[in-house]
Design a protein around this motif. Sequence first.
Motif, PDB file in Angstrom:
ATOM      1  N   UNK A 198       0.816  -1.034  -0.177  1.00  0.00           N
ATOM      2  CA  UNK A 198       0.046  -0.109   0.013  1.00  0.00           C
ATOM      3  C   UNK A 198       0.938   1.294  -0.146  1.00  0.00           C
ATOM      4  N   UNK A 199       1.885   1.152   0.794  1.00  0.00           N
ATOM      5  CA  UNK A 199       2.833   2.429   0.996  1.00  0.00           C
ATOM      6  C   UNK A 199       3.518   2.658  -0.367  1.00  0.00           C
ATOM      7  N   UNK A 200       3.907   1.791  -1.167  1.00  0.00           N
ATOM      8  CA  UNK A 200       4.844   1.710  -2.557  1.00  0.00           C
ATOM      9  C   UNK A 200       3.714   2.416  -3.536  1.00  0.00           C
ATOM     10  N   UNK A 201       2.549   1.691  -3.422  1.00  0.00           N
ATOM     11  CA  UNK A 201       1.568   2.092  -4.418  1.00  0.00           C
ATOM     12  C   UNK A 201       1.160   3.675  -4.409  1.00  0.00           C
ATOM     13  N   UNK A 202       0.783   3.774  -3.238  1.00  0.00           N
ATOM     14  CA  UNK A 202       0.484   5.341  -2.753  1.00  0.00           C
ATOM     15  C   UNK A 202       1.440   6.467  -3.281  1.00  0.00           C
ATOM     16  N   UNK A 203       2.790   6.146  -2.965  1.00  0.00           N
ATOM     17  CA  UNK A 203       3.766   7.351  -3.263  1.00  0.00           C
ATOM     18  C   UNK A 203       4.290   7.350  -4.627  1.00  0.00           C
ATOM     19  N   UNK A 204       4.000   5.982  -5.284  1.00  0.00           N
ATOM     20  CA  UNK A 204       4.566   5.882  -6.784  1.00  0.00           C
ATOM     21  C   UNK A 204       3.105   6.676  -7.527  1.00  0.00           C
ATOM     22  N   UNK A 205       2.136   6.467  -6.985  1.00  0.00           N
ATOM     23  CA  UNK A 205       0.943   6.988  -7.582  1.00  0.00           C
ATOM     24  C   UNK A 205       1.140   8.708  -7.499  1.00  0.00           C
ATOM     25  N   UNK A 206       1.414   8.966  -6.550  1.00  0.00           N
ATOM     26  CA  UNK A 206       1.483  10.433  -6.102  1.00  0.00           C
ATOM     27  C   UNK A 206       2.630  11.081  -7.231  1.00  0.00           C
ATOM     28  N   UNK A 207       3.896  10.356  -7.168  1.00  0.00           N
ATOM     29  CA  UNK A 207       5.100  10.748  -8.243  1.00  0.00           C
ATOM     30  C   UNK A 207       4.699  10.714  -9.811  1.00  0.00           C
ATOM     31  N   UNK A 208       3.910   9.726 -10.237  1.00  0.00           N
ATOM     32  CA  UNK A 208       3.623   9.800 -11.589  1.00  0.00           C
ATOM     33  C   UNK A 208       2.566  10.938 -11.664  1.00  0.00           C
ATOM     34  N   UNK A 209       1.513  11.015 -10.802  1.00  0.00           N
ATOM     35  CA  UNK A 209       0.532  12.242 -11.136  1.00  0.00           C
ATOM     36  C   UNK A 209       1.240  13.451 -11.152  1.00  0.00           C
ATOM     37  N   UNK A 210       2.068  13.873 -10.101  1.00  0.00           N
ATOM     38  CA  UNK A 210       3.061  14.955 -10.140  1.00  0.00           C
ATOM     39  C   UNK A 210       3.805  15.300 -11.565  1.00  0.00           C
ATOM     40  N   UNK A 211       4.276  14.226 -11.896  1.00  0.00           N
ATOM     41  CA  UNK A 211       5.229  14.306 -13.307  1.00  0.00           C
ATOM     42  C   UNK A 211       4.346  14.757 -14.248  1.00  0.00           C
ATOM     43  N   UNK A 212       3.157  13.890 -14.232  1.00  0.00           N
ATOM     44  CA  UNK A 212       2.154  14.233 -15.283  1.00  0.00           C
ATOM     45  C   UNK A 212       1.830  15.860 -15.449  1.00  0.00           C
ATOM     46  N   UNK A 245      10.053   6.680  -1.518  1.00  0.00           N
ATOM     47  CA  UNK A 245       9.990   5.361  -2.500  1.00  0.00           C
ATOM     48  C   UNK A 245      11.078   4.544  -2.361  1.00  0.00           C
ATOM     49  N   UNK A 246      12.008   5.200  -2.798  1.00  0.00           N
ATOM     50  CA  UNK A 246      13.402   4.345  -2.682  1.00  0.00           C
ATOM     51  C   UNK A 246      13.756   3.687  -1.296  1.00  0.00           C
ATOM     52  N   UNK A 247      13.485   4.541  -0.148  1.00  0.00           N
ATOM     53  CA  UNK A 247      13.585   3.881   1.302  1.00  0.00           C
ATOM     54  C   UNK A 247      12.645   2.616   1.413  1.00  0.00           C
ATOM     55  N   UNK A 248      11.467   2.891   1.027  1.00  0.00           N
ATOM     56  CA  UNK A 248      10.252   2.018   1.266  1.00  0.00           C
ATOM     57  C   UNK A 248      10.627   0.573   0.606  1.00  0.00           C
ATOM     58  N   UNK A 249      10.906   0.968  -0.776  1.00  0.00           N
ATOM     59  CA  UNK A 249      11.071  -0.306  -1.573  1.00  0.00           C
ATOM     60  C   UNK A 249      12.477  -1.062  -1.200  1.00  0.00           C
ATOM     61  N   UNK A 250      13.258  -0.344  -0.610  1.00  0.00           N
ATOM     62  CA  UNK A 250      14.722  -1.114  -0.279  1.00  0.00           C
ATOM     63  C   UNK A 250      14.444  -1.990   1.000  1.00  0.00           C
ATOM     64  N   UNK A 251      13.393  -1.481   2.024  1.00  0.00           N
ATOM     65  CA  UNK A 251      13.304  -1.931   3.058  1.00  0.00           C
ATOM     66  C   UNK A 251      12.335  -3.187   2.917  1.00  0.00           C
ATOM     67  N   UNK A 252      11.484  -2.935   1.967  1.00  0.00           N
ATOM     68  CA  UNK A 252      10.495  -4.287   1.878  1.00  0.00           C
ATOM     69  C   UNK A 252      11.317  -5.156   1.192  1.00  0.00           C
ATOM     70  N   UNK A 253      12.095  -5.145   0.096  1.00  0.00           N
ATOM     71  CA  UNK A 253      12.900  -6.013  -0.577  1.00  0.00           C
ATOM     72  C   UNK A 253      13.880  -6.749   0.354  1.00  0.00           C
ATOM     73  N   UNK A 254      14.617  -6.025   1.253  1.00  0.00           N
ATOM     74  CA  UNK A 254      15.634  -6.588   2.029  1.00  0.00           C
ATOM     75  C   UNK A 254      15.249  -7.276   3.223  1.00  0.00           C
ATOM     76  N   UNK A 255      13.957  -6.990   3.731  1.00  0.00           N
ATOM     77  CA  UNK A 255      13.152  -7.671   4.872  1.00  0.00           C
ATOM     78  C   UNK A 255      12.372  -9.056   4.694  1.00  0.00           C
ATOM     79  N   UNK A 256      12.188  -9.347   3.217  1.00  0.00           N
ATOM     80  CA  UNK A 256      11.484 -10.436   3.240  1.00  0.00           C
ATOM     81  C   UNK A 256      11.987 -11.296   1.983  1.00  0.00           C
TER      82      UNK A 256
END
Length: 256
Positions: A198-212, A245-256
């Motif tokens: 949910x966290x990654x989806x939310x932040x990535x969604x905001x980034x892409x909308x702001x880039x738009x 986004x980078x921090x959350x992705x790194x944490x999720x990938x390294x902790x699972x």
Amino acid sequence: MDIFGTLTVSTVISALITLIGGLFVKSYLPTYMKERGKNLATKKDIADITRKTEEVKSEFLSKLELEKKEINIEIEKVKLEQNQLFKNFELFTQKRHECYPELYKLLEVANGQIRQLRGSRRTLTFQNVSATDIENFMRERNFTSYDVDSILQNWDNNKPVALQSLNNRLRRIEYEDAWSKYIEANDYFFFNQIYMSDDVEKIAYEIKNDLHDLWLNYDLDIGVAIPLEENQRLIQKIDLNRQQLKSIMREELYSR
């Protein structure tokens, strides 16, 4: 006298024996027979109890064996379900490990392409090039036939106009390329949401909308002057979310 006495004694003894025998038959024998009957009945009861016990035991063992089989079947079902869950989790984790780096890369590429639209850029002067050279250059960059013909018509007679048209068209291509990178990131995001937290989806969604929104603000043909502060606000928000986004992705990938 002796004979009488002898007969009398014999008679007495016989009478005593008869009396004792009668008493035996009357008293002991019925008791004996009764006890013997009891013993016979007891043996029969024991035989019946033993037989019934064996029947119950056999029935119990049969039911127990049936229960064991049913339990083993259920255990195998649970094992299969558990193995499937583990397999699904492995596949899900693998897909997430593929999804996160790719999504992050696509968002970063789109961000770089869009930010360059207003950043410092190297422009070509097109000095000392022939009409043939400039035509090859335009066709390599997929200029439309109309643009190619229009620019070539002015190349020898009115070069400043031709250069202005050429640079305008190059800028438009840059905008279209930036939009193409945004669409690529946007599509990847929607196609792979199932693998995102949910966290990654939310932040990535905001980034892409702001880039738009930033791309729209940088569009040369928008016809509306966008305040500089608005673009700076978008850029700051994008940069903050990129770090998160980078921090959350790194944490999720390294902790699972």
